[in-house]
Design an enzyme around this catalytic site. Sequence first.
Site, PDB file in Angstrom:
ATOM      1  N   ASP A   7       0.875  -1.173   0.000  1.00 23.65           N
ATOM      2  CA  ASP A   7       0.000   0.000   0.000  1.00 23.65           C
ATOM      3  C   ASP A   7       0.912   1.222   0.000  1.00 23.65           C
ATOM      4  O   ASP A   7       1.421   1.614   1.047  1.00 23.65           O
ATOM      5  CB  ASP A   7      -0.910  -0.013   1.232  1.00 23.65           C
ATOM      6  CG  ASP A   7      -1.873   1.158   1.247  1.00 23.65           C
ATOM      7  OD1 ASP A   7      -2.286   1.611   0.167  1.00 23.65           O
ATOM      8  OD2 ASP A   7      -2.209   1.621   2.355  1.00 23.65           O
ATOM      9  N   GLU A  67      -1.708  -1.678  -4.815  1.00 25.66           N
ATOM     10  CA  GLU A  67      -2.962  -0.975  -5.049  1.00 25.66           C
ATOM     11  C   GLU A  67      -2.774   0.040  -6.166  1.00 25.66           C
ATOM     12  O   GLU A  67      -1.773   0.757  -6.200  1.00 25.66           O
ATOM     13  CB  GLU A  67      -3.410  -0.271  -3.773  1.00 25.66           C
ATOM     14  CG  GLU A  67      -4.802   0.300  -3.873  1.00 25.66           C
ATOM     15  CD  GLU A  67      -5.322   0.783  -2.533  1.00 25.66           C
ATOM     16  OE1 GLU A  67      -6.209   0.123  -1.994  1.00 25.66           O
ATOM     17  OE2 GLU A  67      -4.822   1.805  -2.052  1.00 25.66           O
ATOM     18  N   ASP A 140      -2.120   1.101   7.159  1.00 28.92           N
ATOM     19  CA  ASP A 140      -1.479   0.830   5.865  1.00 28.92           C
ATOM     20  C   ASP A 140      -1.060  -0.638   5.763  1.00 28.92           C
ATOM     21  O   ASP A 140      -1.090  -1.224   4.678  1.00 28.92           O
ATOM     22  CB  ASP A 140      -0.259   1.736   5.671  1.00 28.92           C
ATOM     23  CG  ASP A 140      -0.613   3.193   5.846  1.00 28.92           C
ATOM     24  OD1 ASP A 140      -1.072   3.804   4.867  1.00 28.92           O
ATOM     25  OD2 ASP A 140      -0.462   3.705   6.963  1.00 28.92           O
TER      26      ASP A 140
END
Length: 175
Positions: A7, A67, A140
């Site tokens: 992330d 992502e 995160d």
Amino acid sequence: MIIMGMDPGTATTGYGVVAFRVGELEPLAYGAIETPARLSLPQRLKEIFQQMHSLLELYHPDVVAVEELFFSRNTTTAFSVGQARGVLLLAAAQRGLKVVEYPPHQVKQAVTGQGRADKRQVAFMVRALLGLKEFPKPDDAADALAIAICHAHHHTSALRLARYDDLAGREDGLR
């Protein structure tokens, strides 16, 4: 298969590493690469790159799942996150690793069943799916684990489709 979920962010980049065997997920590690605000952007990116290399060396993932960049109202943040993301992609590419990308709504859908789930719902389901005793911190890291889980689900679906296509092809006399 070892999946590393990432992330990206310039201040905090979450990571999550899971071992995946069809029908089974085992958490191996999770945490965050954090860079001090006092560092310049190039220094922060260098730190992210170096720590990513260390993580890749330590866990030897088969695939890195990241992502996709989501543009919201703050384009300045989106650009810096994009730069951090680029550093992660470069580190993986230098090692010849397969990189896959998933949009945020697909990650949430895979983990919670809802593409608009909030961070608490994602963390709750990550904890449940991986059998963790506590919620992954920071957020995160939970997001990175969710990205790894999303890839495991996607990979399982792809395997099922391939098997189905293989069986269907044989039954029709096509192979």
